[in-house]
Structure formats: C-alpha cells, structure tokens
Design an enzyme around this catalytic site. Structure first.
Site, PDB file in Angstrom:
ATOM      1  N   ASN A  70      15.434  -3.024 -20.729  1.00  0.00           N
ATOM      2  CA  ASN A  70      14.304  -2.151 -20.393  1.00  0.00           C
ATOM      3  C   ASN A  70      12.941  -2.809 -20.644  1.00  0.00           C
ATOM      4  O   ASN A  70      12.774  -3.508 -21.636  1.00  0.00           O
ATOM      5  CB  ASN A  70      14.387  -0.869 -21.221  1.00  0.00           C
ATOM      6  CG  ASN A  70      15.610  -0.048 -20.869  1.00  0.00           C
ATOM      7  OD1 ASN A  70      16.035  -0.018 -19.712  1.00  0.00           O
ATOM      8  ND2 ASN A  70      16.194   0.587 -21.868  1.00  0.00           N
TER       9      ASN A  70
ATOM     10  N   THR B  23       0.903  -1.161   0.000  1.00  0.00           N
ATOM     11  CA  THR B  23       0.000   0.000   0.000  1.00  0.00           C
ATOM     12  C   THR B  23       0.936   1.203   0.000  1.00  0.00           C
ATOM     13  O   THR B  23       2.035   1.136   0.571  1.00  0.00           O
ATOM     14  CB  THR B  23      -0.918   0.056   1.235  1.00  0.00           C
ATOM     15  OG1 THR B  23      -0.095   0.142   2.407  1.00  0.00           O
ATOM     16  CG2 THR B  23      -1.815  -1.174   1.346  1.00  0.00           C
ATOM     17  N   HIS B  24       0.527   2.278  -0.638  1.00  0.00           N
ATOM     18  CA  HIS B  24       1.357   3.483  -0.759  1.00  0.00           C
ATOM     19  C   HIS B  24       2.729   3.182  -1.353  1.00  0.00           C
ATOM     20  O   HIS B  24       3.699   3.878  -1.050  1.00  0.00           O
ATOM     21  CB  HIS B  24       1.552   4.179   0.596  1.00  0.00           C
ATOM     22  CG  HIS B  24       0.292   4.306   1.396  1.00  0.00           C
ATOM     23  ND1 HIS B  24      -0.517   5.423   1.326  1.00  0.00           N
ATOM     24  CD2 HIS B  24      -0.316   3.458   2.262  1.00  0.00           C
ATOM     25  CE1 HIS B  24      -1.555   5.245   2.130  1.00  0.00           C
ATOM     26  NE2 HIS B  24      -1.468   4.061   2.698  1.00  0.00           N
TER      27      HIS B  24
ATOM     28  N   GLU C  28       5.946  -0.183 -20.621  1.00  0.00           N
ATOM     29  CA  GLU C  28       5.878   1.288 -20.708  1.00  0.00           C
ATOM     30  C   GLU C  28       4.991   1.725 -21.874  1.00  0.00           C
ATOM     31  O   GLU C  28       4.227   2.680 -21.771  1.00  0.00           O
ATOM     32  CB  GLU C  28       7.277   1.865 -20.888  1.00  0.00           C
ATOM     33  CG  GLU C  28       8.164   1.663 -19.670  1.00  0.00           C
ATOM     34  CD  GLU C  28       9.610   1.983 -19.988  1.00  0.00           C
ATOM     35  OE1 GLU C  28      10.047   3.096 -19.676  1.00  0.00           O
ATOM     36  OE2 GLU C  28      10.314   1.127 -20.554  1.00  0.00           O
TER      37      GLU C  28
ATOM     38  N   LYS D 194      21.799  -2.239 -20.025  1.00  0.00           N
ATOM     39  CA  LYS D 194      20.349  -2.045 -19.866  1.00  0.00           C
ATOM     40  C   LYS D 194      19.498  -3.161 -20.435  1.00  0.00           C
ATOM     41  O   LYS D 194      19.796  -3.734 -21.479  1.00  0.00           O
ATOM     42  CB  LYS D 194      19.936  -0.737 -20.545  1.00  0.00           C
ATOM     43  CG  LYS D 194      20.478   0.483 -19.846  1.00  0.00           C
ATOM     44  CD  LYS D 194      19.729   0.805 -18.584  1.00  0.00           C
ATOM     45  CE  LYS D 194      18.664   1.832 -18.883  1.00  0.00           C
ATOM     46  NZ  LYS D 194      17.927   2.164 -17.670  1.00  0.00           N
TER      47      LYS D 194
ATOM     48  N   SER E  16      19.673  -0.639 -24.600  1.00  0.00           N
ATOM     49  CA  SER E  16      19.887   0.790 -24.823  1.00  0.00           C
ATOM     50  C   SER E  16      20.997   0.946 -25.857  1.00  0.00           C
ATOM     51  O   SER E  16      21.929   0.139 -25.892  1.00  0.00           O
ATOM     52  CB  SER E  16      20.300   1.442 -23.502  1.00  0.00           C
ATOM     53  OG  SER E  16      21.078   2.588 -23.756  1.00  0.00           O
TER      54      SER E  16
END
Ligand code: ARG
Length: 481
Positions: A295, A165-166, A300, A293, A287
């Site tokens: 990704n 939570t949060h 996204e 990287k 990348s």
C-alpha cells in the site's frame, strides 16, 4: 539532573501584585501555553538579548547588568537544550519561564529585563523570528525536492507516459514534462516564501502592551540587532496582527495541496489497474490480513495531512475574525495551528522527495494505456488537417468514427487491420498513418514554448537548472544547501 531550575513556581505569579487569591486549577490548566510554546525558547532568548542591549543603550541597565543578563540567558539556553530545564504549567508560558529562571540565576537584575516590554510585543516578535527560521528550513526542503524533480526529469525525457484530463487518458507526454509540471508548482511555492518573509520580518518590540512604551526604545537599533527588514508602523496593529501567520499558513496550505496532488497521482499510478509506477518497498506497507498488499500509505498520509494544514489556516481565520483591537488572549492559540503546519509541511516535503527519488516507471504499461486510450486521436485529426486539407471539424468527425470502429472491434488505432481503416477513409493507410499516431511524434509535434516536444523539454530543463543555480547563489548567504 532535574529540579535545580525554576524555583519560582506555584503561588506567586510574576504579575500577581494585585491578586489575593491563588489561581484556580482550571485557570492554570486552560491558561498555560508552555506545553506548546516552549519551542519558542531560542527566539525568546534572542529577542531578550536584543532587548537587554537596547535597555543598556538607554541607561536602564548598566554594562555589568547587561553582562549578567547575557550570561544568565546563555546558561538558560544551555539548560533547555540539555534537557535540564524544568517546565511548570504554573509559569504559564515560555516568556515567564525564561524570565523567572533568569531571576533565580542572577537575582534582582533579572527583574529589570521586562522594562519597556510586554508579553504582547514579546510573543509577536518571538513568533516572527520563529517563522523566519522555519522559512529557511522549508526553503532547503523545497530546494531538495526541486533538485530531485529536475534530476528525474532529465532521466526521463525519452519515457512516454499518458497525460490525463478528467482522469481519462488524454495525450502522450514525455515523463520529464510530468516532473517539470510539479517543478513549476514547487518553484512558485519557493518564491511565495519571499512574500511571507517580507510580512514577517518586522520589528514589533517597542510596541509594549499596545500603545508603545514609556522609554526611548531605539527601535532602529533593535531592528538591526535582530536582522529584520522593517519596523512596525503602529503599536496597536503590531501586537494584534497575525497576518504573517496567516500568510505562512496560506503558503503551507498551497504547498501541501501541491504535495497532495502528487500523492494522489502516486496512489492512482501505483494501483493495480494502472501500474504505471512502482514504489520502493521501503516506502510502502503491507496489510495485516491480505498478504498480497503493498500500500502507498506514505502518499495517503500526506494527502491526509493536507486536510490538517488547510484546517489550520481556516482555524486562524476564524480565530481572528471577531477579535476586537488589540491583543486578546485567544491569540495564544495561534501557535498551535502554526506549529502543526510547520511540522506537517516539513515531513511531507521530505516524504514526497523520497517518493520522487525512488519511483520507477513501468513504460510498457504506460504505452498500452496510451494505445488503449486512443491518446493520439487528436494527432490523427491534425494530420488530416495539415496533410489532407480537411477542415478540423470534419477531421474530428472522421477520427471519431475510426475510434468507434476500434471500440466495436475491441482494438486500437495501432492494431486495427488496414482494410478496416481503409473502409472508412483512404487517408488511414500506409506509413504516414502510423507516423500520425506515433506516441513519440505526438509529443514532438507539441513544439511550442512550454510544450512536451523533446527540444522543448531540453529547453525547460535548462531553464530550471538556471533557476536552481540562481536560487543557490542568492541563498548561499542565508543557508548552505
Ligand atoms: N502566552 C501568551 C500568548 O501566547 C503570551 C502573551 C500574554 N499576554 C497577556 N496579555 N496575557 O499569547
């Protein structure tokens, strides 16, 4: 194979009787919708076939004329599907293209097809048929996602992961519980489609431009021909309402928001600091500058597409809000939002299904996050309440103090030496202490319907299995899964 189609092109418009001047280039460019509404060709032909049968029924077409129209339309279908058909912006939209080609092919009979019909009722009908078709495709994709989530849930009943939570570690959950939380969301989406279908599956033909038609169109016959559920009550509402598209776009936005939240989880859980899950190489990108990287672009992009789909809903709301009754040409733009949302939703559903299929948990990282996050502090407080008869507020305070010591000592509830625990309270010693903070026990204490206890997971999985079975039986008539 080009050029044999659509001779009726430039100067002469099909509605051009009263016009002296040729249409200006800007009017033509701004007015065309063929660049996007060509995707309605199947529905336009289906609608026209039903309409032609209806015309024969009321004596506007002879049997032979109907047969010619049927032959012509099926040839057009073939031409479009084989890529031979030529599209020209001068012919404005898909309706004009098909009608004009029909006249090329079968002569004057083709010109009879538009009797008792306007493009206003025609386009609304086409779009309704299109949405109904896409709903079936989307049902299949959601179903596959549901199946995949359920499979992963079954495999991961014994994997413990942090629940948040949060975005702070909250409590341990079984990983199955996580998958089933998304199962619940997408099941709602699946069921929401029933409502969209109900609003969409309406016969509009017979409404004409807006007031009805001057012929005794048998609307009941058309409804059955097109396998629709009901007949529009009012011709003005029929040609100007886009509530079915709004509902579809709302559904699509809601479903995308669910996909986007999953994407966000994936992005967080795959980041170095978390490393709870690993995506397969095939779903990630590197990348161009940073060799290390990997990704999570797929997640996204789906999160990004969600913005587009929500905007499409918003766009249609804005398109509709100021429109006077009835049809206004603005409505031509409704299809851009619709088609884009259909495409984005379908590709995103596929994308998330692939992520769910291939993601791998890294249990040791999840376990250490749970320990670091004092995820079973509440369980320890509940132990004091249950076993030691301490009021909850006091228990909360005491465990809070223990956590504070752990933080100071850079330790956790599991590793803090016993004498330090004992200093604070005699209750924090021995085996019962460890049982109280155990990650597995914490899950199994959540033994309420809908909770994360093992037996409750098995119960939920059973429920979900039955649900999928029900859907399969119900939808087998409509699509093969
Ligand atoms: N292409 C038009 C649309 O999508 C078809 C209806 C045209 N109706 C008209 N009255 N100009 O809305």
């Amino acid at each position: 194979m080009k050029s044999k189609t659509n001779k009726t092109q430039t100067n002469k418009k099909m509605w051009g009787g009263r016009f002296q001047e040729k249409m200006s280039s800007i009017m033509e460019r701004i007015g065309e919708s063929i660049s996007f509404d060509k995707r309605l060709y199947r529905e336009d032909i289906t609608g026209s076939l039903a309409h032609a049968k209806g015309l024969e029924k009321i004596g506007i077409l002879s049997r032979d004329e109907l047969k010619n129209i049927q032959k012509g339309l099926s040839q057009i279908l073939h031409e479009i599907e084989s890529g031979e058909f030529e599209f020209h912006s001068a012919l404005e939209d898909i309706h004009m293209h098909i009608e004009s080609r029909l006249t090329d092919l079968i002569g004057n009979t083709g010109k009879k097809l538009h009797t008792a019909r306007s493009r206003n009722d025609q386009v609304s009908q086409d779009v309704r048929l299109y949405i109904l078709k896409e709903i079936q495709e989307i049902r299949k994709l959601i179903f596959q996602l549901l199946e995949t989530l359920l499979l992963r849930a079954e495999e991961s009943v014994n994997t413990i992961m942090p629940g948040f939570t949060h975005l702070q570690v909250a409590q341990p959950i079984r990983a199955s519980h996580y998958f089933l939380s998304y199962f619940s969301m997408f099941l709602r989406d699946y069921e929401e489609l029933d409502n969209v279908e109900k609003t969409t599956s309406i016969l509009v033909l017979g409404s004409g431009a807006m007031a009805g038609v001057n012929y005794p169109t048998d609307r009941d016959f058309l409804k059955n021909e097109l396998q629709l559920n009901s007949i529009s009550l009012n011709s003005m509402d029929a040609v100007s309402s886009r509530d079915h598209i709004l509902q579809f776009l709302f559904f699509a936005s809601q479903c995308m928001v669910h996909l986007s939240r999953f994407s966000e989880d994936t992005i967080i859980y795959t980041s170095q600091d978390y490393s709870y899950i690993q995506l397969s190489d095939s779903l990630t990108t590197g990348s161009s500058i940073m060799p290390q990287k990997k990704n999570p672009d797929i997640a996204e992009l789906i999160r990004g597409k969600t913005a587009r789909v929500i905007s499409n809903l918003n766009s249609l709301f804005i398109l509709l809000k100021g429109l006077p009754m009835t049809y206004n040409r603005d409505l031509q733009e409704d299809k851009i939002s619709l088609f884009d949302s259909v495409d984005q939703l379908k590709i995103s559903l596929e994308g998330i299904t692939e992520i769910v299929k291939s993601m791998k948990f890294i249990p040791e990282n999840m376990e250490s996050a749970l320990k670091k996050g004092f995820a079973t502090a509440t369980d320890l407080a509940d132990f004091l309440v249950r076993e030691k008869n301490i009021p909850f507020r006091e228990a909360h305070e005491l465990v809070g103090k223990l956590v504070e010591i752990c933080v100071k000592e850079r330790s956790n509830l599991f590793d803090l030496p016993e004498e330090k625990r004992k200093n604070l309270s005699d209750f924090f010693i021995g085996e019962e202490y460890f049982e109280a903070i155990s990650l597995y026990n914490s899950c199994d204490k959540k033994d309420v319907y809908g909770g994360t206890a093992k037996n409750r997971q098995i119960e939920q999985i059973e429920f979900c299995k039955n649900k999928l079975q029900e859907i399969k039986i119900k939808s087998n008539k409509v699509f093969v899964i």
